[in-house]
Motif scaffolding. Structure first.
Motif, PDB file in Angstrom:
ATOM      1  N   ALA A 278      43.998  34.429  42.390  1.00 22.34           N
ATOM      2  CA  ALA A 278      43.509  35.649  41.757  1.00 22.34           C
ATOM      3  C   ALA A 278      44.630  36.237  40.913  1.00 22.34           C
ATOM      4  O   ALA A 278      45.802  36.117  41.266  1.00 22.34           O
ATOM      5  CB  ALA A 278      43.064  36.659  42.804  1.00 22.34           C
TER       6      ALA A 278
ATOM      7  N   MET B 244      39.587  35.363  38.726  1.00 19.20           N
ATOM      8  CA  MET B 244      39.694  34.584  39.954  1.00 19.20           C
ATOM      9  C   MET B 244      39.441  33.129  39.599  1.00 19.20           C
ATOM     10  O   MET B 244      38.492  32.819  38.880  1.00 19.20           O
ATOM     11  CB  MET B 244      38.643  35.066  40.950  1.00 19.20           C
ATOM     12  CG  MET B 244      38.681  34.423  42.267  1.00 19.20           C
ATOM     13  SD  MET B 244      39.696  35.414  43.346  1.00 19.20           S
ATOM     14  CE  MET B 244      39.427  34.554  44.859  1.00 19.20           C
TER      15      MET B 244
ATOM     16  N   GLU C  95      40.549  41.417  35.621  1.00 18.18           N
ATOM     17  CA  GLU C  95      40.654  40.682  36.868  1.00 18.18           C
ATOM     18  C   GLU C  95      40.074  39.293  36.658  1.00 18.18           C
ATOM     19  O   GLU C  95      39.021  39.147  36.052  1.00 18.18           O
ATOM     20  CB  GLU C  95      39.883  41.380  37.985  1.00 18.18           C
ATOM     21  CG  GLU C  95      40.259  42.830  38.203  1.00 18.18           C
ATOM     22  CD  GLU C  95      41.664  43.012  38.728  1.00 18.18           C
ATOM     23  OE1 GLU C  95      42.161  42.096  39.406  1.00 18.18           O
ATOM     24  OE2 GLU C  95      42.257  44.065  38.475  1.00 18.18           O
TER      25      GLU C  95
END
Length: 108
Positions: free
Chosen positions: A46, A59, A57
């Motif tokens: 992540a 991942m 963000e």
């Protein structure tokens, strides 16, 4: 590479992109389902990046599925509102049984 077939339990929609004319000289991405596949999803990493006044963000996951024709980077998987962009596709042991895809899920 040994893969327990019971581990391939996540149902994913495999999607491909086509570019459709928007009528103004440009194009719009259109994603269409190519197939439904069952796979194993494993989180790998992540990261959080700050830029342009916002935090992004991301991942990274590893998705393992049975080998199928036509699977390529640039396609994506979707599951319950989540989208996984396919970055790489490879046959880990060159046996022709499974593909392992490195994917990125953005905007969590």
């Amino acid at each position: 590479m040994f893969v327990d077939s019971g581990a391939l339990r996540s149902e994913l929609s495999l999607q491909a992109c086509t570019m459709q004319p928007d009528g103004l000289g440009g194009f719009v991405e259109q994603w269409a389902e190519v197939a439904t596949v069952f796979a194993r999803i494993e989180p790998v990493a992540a990261e959080s990046r700050f830029g342009a006044g916002q935090t992004l963000e991301a991942m990274t996951h590893r998705i393992t599925l049975r080998r199928r024709a036509g699977l390529a980077s640039g396609m994506r998987f979707a599951k319950a509102g989540r989208v996984f962009d396919i970055l790489t596709v490879h046959d880990p042991d060159e046996s022709g049984r499974y593909f392992v895809c490195r994917v990125r899920e953005v905007g969590l």
